[in-house]
Write an enzyme that holds these catalytic residues in place. Structure first.
Site: not given
Ligand code: 13P
Length: 252
Positions: A11, A97, A99, A215
């Site tokens: 990210k 994604h 986000e 997670s």
């Molecule tokens: P986390 O592993 O921090 O929950 O994030 C997962 C993710 O968005 C991978 O693209």
């Protein structure tokens, strides 16, 4: 082609020097591991692509981007095209994604365009799908994920789909420490496979790589990766800790 994959999505984290440190903290031990048929993909901020692809050449991992434009080229200030990624030896790119769907208003039409751009440039899309908490609580999670796949991916031919990796990332599990239970993950992965079987055929469904994300960490990866329809993980937070990421890579 179906295979075991662990992909790290960094990210918007790490400055150049920090990224350099983390890259080597992962790449050096990784080189000594016998990964069998597990493929490792690192998706750092794309600005650092060259450093990563240089190191990847000598090591057993591949490099992915986190996003690309749905346009081929031209006056799109700030955007990066799939052809540019290809010219930097990037082999994978995350698309859709949650986000990006949420904060950058990416809709299915744009995502289908990104998938097309990537495939035109021989880059494998890592296509993300997943429901938010309210959708799961309303019992709409299958419907939501199904729609995301139909709108973003299912315009592809069978041959094209063969180059796509799907990542199921329930939005409520991302960065929350609240992992999907093995039963929830398996149920959704099996559902995704059944949709592919219906739209294409069973052989293509059985050949598709479907990762879990949300997670996923060094403690729960083994249980998740052992599930029949889970072929690995797309890792966020834990991919920024070399030891944790290396443990996840060895969780098959
Ligand atoms: P986390 O592993 O921090 O929950 O994030 C997962 C993710 O968005 C991978 O693209």
């Amino acid at each position: 082609m179906r295979r075991n994959i662990v992909a790290g999505n960094w990210k918007m984290n790490r400055t150049f020097e920090e990224a350099d440190d983390l890259l080597f903290a992962i790449a050096d031990p990784l080189q000594k591991l016998d990964l069998g048929n597990t493929e490792v993909i690192l998706c750092p901020p794309v600005l650092y692509a060259e450093m990563f692809t240089d190191v990847a050449l000598e090591n057993n991992f591949s490099v992915g981007a986190q996003n690309c434009s749905n346009h081929e080229s031209g006056a799109y200030t700030g955007e990066i095209s799939a052809a540019m990624l290809k010219s930097m030896d990037i082999e994978y790119c995350i698309v859709g994604h949650s986000e990006r769907r949420k904060y950058f208003n990416e809709n299915s039409e744009m995502l289908a365009g990104k998938v097309n751009q990537l495939l035109d440039n021989e880059i494998s899309p890592l296509f993300c799908c997943g429901e938010v908490l309210e959708e799961r609580e309303a019992g709409k999670h299958f419907e939501v994920v199904g729609q995301q796949l139909f709108e973003g991916l299912f315009h592809l031919s069978a041959d094209e789909l063969d180059n796509v990796i799907i990542a199921y990332e329930p939005v409520w599990a991302i960065g929350t420490g609240k992992t999907a239970t093995p039963a929830q993950a398996q149920e959704m992965h099996a559902f995704i496979r059944s949709l592919i079987a219906k739209k294409y055929d069973q052989e293509i469904a059985d050949d598709t790589t479907i990762l879990y994300g949300g997670s996923c960490n060094a403690k729960n990866a083994k249980e998740l990766f052992a599930l029949k329809d889970v072929d690995g993980g797309l890792i966020g937070g834990a991919s920024l800790q070399a030891d944790d990421f290396l443990k996840i890579v060895q969780s098959f």
